[in-house]
Design a protein around this motif. Sequence first.
Motif, PDB file in Angstrom:
ATOM      1  N   LEU A   8       0.818  -1.215   0.000  1.00 39.03           N
ATOM      2  CA  LEU A   8       0.000   0.000   0.000  1.00 39.03           C
ATOM      3  C   LEU A   8       0.854   1.269   0.000  1.00 39.03           C
ATOM      4  CD1 LEU A   8      -2.907  -0.988   2.401  1.00 39.03           C
ATOM      5  CD2 LEU A   8      -2.988  -0.677  -0.070  1.00 39.03           C
ATOM      6  N   LYS A   9       1.908   1.252   0.787  1.00 37.36           N
ATOM      7  CA  LYS A   9       2.813   2.397   0.841  1.00 37.36           C
ATOM      8  C   LYS A   9       3.458   2.618  -0.531  1.00 37.36           C
ATOM      9  CE  LYS A   9       6.666   3.938   3.707  1.00 37.36           C
ATOM     10  NZ  LYS A   9       7.584   3.525   4.770  1.00 37.36           N
ATOM     11  N   PHE A  10       3.831   1.522  -1.185  1.00 35.00           N
ATOM     12  CA  PHE A  10       4.430   1.595  -2.519  1.00 35.00           C
ATOM     13  C   PHE A  10       3.472   2.278  -3.493  1.00 35.00           C
ATOM     14  CE2 PHE A  10       6.353   0.328  -6.427  1.00 35.00           C
ATOM     15  CZ  PHE A  10       7.647  -0.058  -6.141  1.00 35.00           C
ATOM     16  N   ILE A  11       2.212   1.858  -3.479  1.00 34.95           N
ATOM     17  CA  ILE A  11       1.209   2.426  -4.394  1.00 34.95           C
ATOM     18  C   ILE A  11       0.934   3.893  -4.073  1.00 34.95           C
ATOM     19  CG2 ILE A  11      -1.211   2.293  -5.136  1.00 34.95           C
ATOM     20  CD1 ILE A  11       0.437  -0.001  -6.188  1.00 34.95           C
ATOM     21  N   ILE A  23      10.799   4.372  -8.159  1.00 33.79           N
ATOM     22  CA  ILE A  23      12.175   4.239  -8.659  1.00 33.79           C
ATOM     23  C   ILE A  23      13.140   4.033  -7.486  1.00 33.79           C
ATOM     24  CG2 ILE A  23      14.070   5.447  -9.815  1.00 33.79           C
ATOM     25  CD1 ILE A  23      11.936   6.749 -11.617  1.00 33.79           C
ATOM     26  N   VAL A  24      12.932   4.771  -6.407  1.00 29.56           N
ATOM     27  CA  VAL A  24      13.791   4.634  -5.228  1.00 29.56           C
ATOM     28  C   VAL A  24      13.643   3.242  -4.621  1.00 29.56           C
ATOM     29  CG1 VAL A  24      14.150   5.459  -2.856  1.00 29.56           C
ATOM     30  CG2 VAL A  24      13.854   7.097  -4.712  1.00 29.56           C
ATOM     31  N   LYS A  25      12.401   2.762  -4.476  1.00 35.76           N
ATOM     32  CA  LYS A  25      12.181   1.438  -3.888  1.00 35.76           C
ATOM     33  C   LYS A  25      12.692   0.327  -4.797  1.00 35.76           C
ATOM     34  CE  LYS A  25      10.544   1.217   0.170  1.00 35.76           C
ATOM     35  NZ  LYS A  25      11.444   0.869   1.257  1.00 35.76           N
ATOM     36  N   CYS A  26      12.554   0.485  -6.105  1.00 39.70           N
ATOM     37  CA  CYS A  26      13.084  -0.531  -7.033  1.00 39.70           C
ATOM     38  C   CYS A  26      14.608  -0.572  -6.974  1.00 39.70           C
ATOM     39  CB  CYS A  26      12.594  -0.268  -8.455  1.00 39.70           C
ATOM     40  SG  CYS A  26      10.832  -0.573  -8.655  1.00 39.70           S
ATOM     41  N   THR A  27      15.224   0.591  -6.779  1.00 41.61           N
ATOM     42  CA  THR A  27      16.674   0.624  -6.593  1.00 41.61           C
ATOM     43  C   THR A  27      17.042  -0.093  -5.289  1.00 41.61           C
ATOM     44  OG1 THR A  27      16.843   2.696  -7.819  1.00 41.61           O
ATOM     45  CG2 THR A  27      18.680   2.144  -6.374  1.00 41.61           C
ATOM     46  N   ALA A  28      16.250   0.100  -4.238  1.00 39.30           N
ATOM     47  CA  ALA A  28      16.491  -0.594  -2.966  1.00 39.30           C
ATOM     48  C   ALA A  28      16.337  -2.106  -3.136  1.00 39.30           C
ATOM     49  CB  ALA A  28      15.543  -0.082  -1.895  1.00 39.30           C
ATOM     50  N   ILE A  29      15.362  -2.525  -3.922  1.00 45.19           N
ATOM     51  CA  ILE A  29      15.188  -3.955  -4.188  1.00 45.19           C
ATOM     52  C   ILE A  29      16.421  -4.505  -4.882  1.00 45.19           C
ATOM     53  CG2 ILE A  29      13.910  -5.624  -5.610  1.00 45.19           C
ATOM     54  CD1 ILE A  29      11.379  -3.961  -4.977  1.00 45.19           C
ATOM     55  N   TRP A  45      17.253   3.300 -11.000  1.00 42.31           N
ATOM     56  CA  TRP A  45      17.106   4.667 -11.488  1.00 42.31           C
ATOM     57  C   TRP A  45      17.844   4.867 -12.802  1.00 42.31           C
ATOM     58  CZ3 TRP A  45      21.286   7.870 -12.133  1.00 42.31           C
ATOM     59  CH2 TRP A  45      22.456   7.530 -11.460  1.00 42.31           C
ATOM     60  N   VAL A  46      18.960   4.180 -12.987  1.00 42.24           N
ATOM     61  CA  VAL A  46      19.692   4.251 -14.260  1.00 42.24           C
ATOM     62  C   VAL A  46      18.871   3.593 -15.362  1.00 42.24           C
ATOM     63  CG1 VAL A  46      21.772   3.494 -15.480  1.00 42.24           C
ATOM     64  CG2 VAL A  46      21.952   4.329 -13.135  1.00 42.24           C
ATOM     65  N   PRO A  60      14.349  -2.341 -19.433  1.00 45.41           N
ATOM     66  CA  PRO A  60      13.668  -2.563 -18.147  1.00 45.41           C
ATOM     67  C   PRO A  60      13.016  -3.946 -18.044  1.00 45.41           C
ATOM     68  CG  PRO A  60      13.177  -0.374 -18.940  1.00 45.41           C
ATOM     69  CD  PRO A  60      13.924  -1.073 -20.042  1.00 45.41           C
ATOM     70  N   LEU A  61      12.514  -4.470 -19.141  1.00 46.52           N
ATOM     71  CA  LEU A  61      11.942  -5.819 -19.125  1.00 46.52           C
ATOM     72  C   LEU A  61      13.016  -6.850 -18.788  1.00 46.52           C
ATOM     73  CD1 LEU A  61       9.652  -5.682 -22.287  1.00 46.52           C
ATOM     74  CD2 LEU A  61       8.971  -5.443 -19.888  1.00 46.52           C
ATOM     75  N   ILE A  62      14.188  -6.687 -19.391  1.00 46.72           N
ATOM     76  CA  ILE A  62      15.304  -7.598 -19.116  1.00 46.72           C
ATOM     77  C   ILE A  62      15.758  -7.449 -17.668  1.00 46.72           C
ATOM     78  CG2 ILE A  62      17.709  -8.119 -19.703  1.00 46.72           C
ATOM     79  CD1 ILE A  62      16.984  -7.159 -22.578  1.00 46.72           C
ATOM     80  N   TRP A  63      15.845  -6.219 -17.185  1.00 47.76           N
ATOM     81  CA  TRP A  63      16.272  -5.968 -15.806  1.00 47.76           C
ATOM     82  C   TRP A  63      15.322  -6.642 -14.832  1.00 47.76           C
ATOM     83  CZ3 TRP A  63      14.583  -3.506 -11.313  1.00 47.76           C
ATOM     84  CH2 TRP A  63      15.576  -3.174 -10.388  1.00 47.76           C
TER      85      TRP A  63
END
Length: 155
Positions: A8-11, A23-29, A45-46, A60-63
Amino acid sequence: MKNTYSFLKFIIFSILTLGIYSIVKCTAIGDDVSRLDGKQTIPAWVVALFLGPITFGIFPLIWWHNICSRIGNLHPSNNFSALTFWGWNIFGIVLFGLGPFVFLFKLCDAMNDINSEHRTGEIVREETSRNSFFKDLKNSVKEQMEKSQMQSKTQ
């Protein structure tokens, strides 16, 4: 791992910050997965800001495929893999657009499982090392006392 992932926080924060939070949370992942499996990861983020637009959205699909595969390898019992990404996030769009939300929920759940397992492992290792330290200290004190008793008996 110090990161926790709330669906929920993510959304909510992704909507409020116009995608910056995601983007920040995906970088953390990516950082968490790299820390756990020892492989290098290009920061999200890159990928989002540079590599995605240059490759017309293919990179991004490959990542995500690679990250989801690595998450599945870290914790196979959570049934999370690259197939989860392709099934829910890409092909799940036809389910009235709800597939990506299911993917995000599964991603947050898988990362929290991995993080809780890692924290438990850290606690066990810390307690084991602490216990072994005290055991070694106790043994060395005991040896010293025995040596001093032996020396006092011989004198």
